[in-house]
Design a protein around this motif. Sequence first.
Motif, PDB file in Angstrom:
ATOM      1  N   UNK A  21       0.841  -1.200   0.000  1.00 35.98           N
ATOM      2  CA  UNK A  21       0.000   0.000   0.000  1.00 35.98           C
ATOM      3  C   UNK A  21       0.875   1.248   0.000  1.00 35.98           C
ATOM      4  N   UNK A  22       2.164   1.078  -0.287  1.00 37.54           N
ATOM      5  CA  UNK A  22       3.084   2.217  -0.253  1.00 37.54           C
ATOM      6  C   UNK A  22       2.767   3.203  -1.376  1.00 37.54           C
ATOM      7  N   UNK A  23       2.998   4.458  -1.100  1.00 34.86           N
ATOM      8  CA  UNK A  23       2.740   5.506  -2.089  1.00 34.86           C
ATOM      9  C   UNK A  23       3.573   5.296  -3.342  1.00 34.86           C
ATOM     10  N   UNK A  24       4.815   4.854  -3.193  1.00 37.47           N
ATOM     11  CA  UNK A  24       5.686   4.628  -4.343  1.00 37.47           C
ATOM     12  C   UNK A  24       5.139   3.535  -5.259  1.00 37.47           C
ATOM     13  N   UNK A  25       4.752   2.405  -4.673  1.00 37.26           N
ATOM     14  CA  UNK A  25       4.207   1.315  -5.485  1.00 37.26           C
ATOM     15  C   UNK A  25       2.881   1.707  -6.117  1.00 37.26           C
TER      16      UNK A  25
END
Length: 82
Positions: A21-25
Amino acid sequence: MNHDQVVLELQSIVGEEHVSTSADDRAKYGQDALKEIALPEVVVWPRTADEIAAVMRLANRDRIPVRSEEHTSELQSPDHLV
């Protein structure tokens, strides 16, 4: 089912290390080939046909939209420079 419950169920299907759920991914997988942006809430990397089927059953059951991305070769992927 709320977001956190969905994430936990996805983790139980494919393993915690294959759910993000990371912003980068989310940003990385939130664009299609035409550069249309639609950020996903969760990114999942299933490894087997059984995992794909289980993820799709969950999505169907809870009416969660799914956008798939096919695997690209190293020559096509911006993540891998040749």
